[in-house]
Motif scaffolding. Structure first.
Motif: not given
Length: 544
Positions: A48-50, A52-58, A65-69, A71-76
């Motif tokens: 749910v939250f990843a 939504i927050l994907q642009p902020w995380l990127a 750190v983001y490179n490790r995440l 393929p873990c974020i829905y819609g990658w």
């Protein structure tokens, strides 16, 4: 006190990660490259939250750190395209603290996984989401799936397709009348075109599935609820579709709490309202006893307490009727609406392909409205090629999920219980399949001359390389319905109008296109792939 807090913190970290070495070992047994994930991609809260927050995380996380995440974020799949496959290969395994996931963009593996329905079952989390209001043809497996399929698939016949064609053109005509003041305007700009297409799609679904025809303009103004309801049916469906994951995992009671945002409170209302609407539709069918050959009529006839049911194996419970109503409505409404939306955006970005389609439309021979499905639809090869290219580049469904029912051998080994993701969005842009221009929008890749050379025919995709509707026995039963609706809307709109990007104050045409391209790149799947900010899309319709 601080030492106790430190101990709790480290024990929590240890508890979260202590199975990761085990899952890493399991992942290695597949023989595929392994990618270590610090989070479990299928965790409901992360889902749910990843996203939504994907642009902020990127933007804010350190790159390593983001490179490790990624393929873990829905819609990658849409964001990364073929990058993960370039790095790891066509197929790879994600090893996370909560388990392992196999991801594949290998056509041969896709064919085996999607064709062997007894070896590869529906993934539990996917079944939970799609059975939100009851078990159905999408959420079930085995004999239960066969029972649902036998009831649901036959009703999507040619009579229904003709109704889809007629109502799609009717709704598109009404939509364009609203945008252009019934054609009095030579040029009309709007930022609600994509929302208008969703209204069009839900109206088509309601008409052909339930026999209830709603004018486009009336459906747009859905603030007023009918007696006995707190919100309208259109508002109910829109709220659930746009928030399907939280709807599946958060109860109506929690969603309705005072501390919840207004949008989630409305979702709580929608979760309560949909079964009420569904029960009313079922009751209306039973009371009339004049059940036409439509979806809800077929489902009611098969219900366990229906006077029309004759075979126990064909029974559907009340819950299953509602589950199938929800499944077909959601799938047909959202995926088709978004496919048409991306096609409109492609018209604005690539006017040369719009002219290519218009050239075909102008070659059609005049005929009566009642004959247009039979006479025009089979001849609109370029419109179909446009659909194929749209759902290839902007795949509505980015992946298809399955779960291994025991250890399975495919082009790689799959351990028992492993969740498998056929990466449709990645397969569709594979340079190994579609060449060096795989990321280019080029509908002519789907066209070839006929044997006689007198006309054009559609290229048949190589099995396993083109999967917008899946493949194998569980292939989407509504595939042709989506195709008919898409082609009908394109014919109706481009028959009289051209689509252009509209410039904001101070923008040039190229700047408007660049802004539009950026909005497309910021797409994120809900039920299907769609723009995060459709209200920022400004389009202009110009009379031909």
């Amino acid at each position: 006190m601080s030492s106790i807090l430190y101990k709790i913190f480290f024990l929590t970290i240890f508890w979260y990660f202590y199975k990761l070495p085990y899952y890493y070992t399991v992942a290695r047994r597949t023989g595929l490259p392994v990618f270590l994930c610090p989070v479990t991609p299928a965790n409901p809260a992360w889902l749910v939250f990843a996203a939504i927050l994907q642009p902020w995380l990127a933007c804010h996380l350190p790159r390593f750190v983001y490179n490790r995440l990624r393929p873990c974020i829905y819609g990658w799949e849409f964001r990364e395209r073929w990058a993960m496959q370039t790095e790891l290969g066509r197929s790879f395994v994600l090893a996370a603290p909560g388990g392992v996931e196999v991801w594949t963009a290998d056509p041969e593996a896709a064919i085996q996984i999607l064709s062997r329905r007894k070896d590869f079952l529906q993934m539990e989390i996917a079944a939970r989401i799609m059975s939100l209001f009851g078990h159905n043809v999408t959420s079930s497996d085995g004999d239960e799936w066969q029972r649902h399929r036998k009831i649901v698939a036959p009703v999507l016949n040619e009579r229904i397709m003709a109704a889809v064609w007629d109502e799609s053109r009717n709704q598109a005509r009404q939509m364009m009348d609203a945008f252009t003041n019934k054609g009095e305007k030579e040029r009309a700009e709007t930022n609600v075109a994509l929302e208008g297409l969703k209204t069009l799609a839900i109206n088509v679904m309601v008409t052909v599935a339930y026999g209830v025809r709603t004018p486009w303009a009336l459906a747009v103004s859905y603030e007023k609820a009918p007696p006995g309801h707190s919100i309208s049916f259109m508002e109910t469906m829109s709220s659930i579709v746009n928030n399907l994951i939280p709807a599946a995992f958060i109860s109506s009671y929690v969603l309705s709490q005072p501390f919840m945002p207004a949008g989630l409170k409305k979702l709580g209302d929608a979760k309560r309202e949909f079964p009420l609407y569904a029960h009313e539709m079922i009751a209306k069918q039973r009371e009339s006893r004049d059940i036409q050959n439509n979806l809800i009529g077929a489902l009611v006839r098969a219900a366990d307490d229906s006077p029309w049911a004759t075979k126990a194996k064909m029974y559907l419970s009340e819950s299953e009727i509602i589950g199938n109503i929800f499944n077909i409505t959601i799938a047909g409404f959202d995926t088709t609406a978004n496919a048409i939306a991306y096609a409109f955006l492609a018209f604005a970005l690539y006017p040369e392909w719009q002219e290519w389609v218009i050239e075909e439309l102008d070659m059609l021979s005049p005929c009566s409205d009642s004959q247009k499905y039979q006479k025009h639809y089979p001849r609109l090869t370029r419109c179909m090629a446009l659909l194929y290219e749209t759902v290839r580049i902007y795949s509505p469904v980015l992946h298809i999920t399955r779960r291994a029912n025991g250890p399975q051998a495919t082009p790689f080994l799959v351990p028992n219980g492993t969740n498998i993701f056929v990466a449709v969005g990645c397969t569709h842009v594979s340079p190994e399949i579609y060449g060096s221009d795989a990321l280019s929008f080029r509908p002519t890749r789907w066209i070839k001359p006929s044997v006689s050379g007198e006309h054009e025919v559609l290229v048949e995709p190589i099995k396993g390389t083109f999967l917008p509707w899946g493949v194998g026995p569980r292939q989407c039963p509504g595939q042709k319905m989506a195709q008919v609706e898409f082609v009908a809307v394109v014919q109706e709109v481009l028959g009289k109008w051209r689509v252009e990007p509209a410039e904001r104050v101070g923008e040039t045409r190229e700047m408007a296109k660049e802004r539009l391209h950026g909005l497309i790149q910021d797409s994120q799947p809900q039920v299907s792939q769609q723009l995060r900010h459709p209200e920022e899309v400004l389009l202009r319709f110009v009379k031909r």
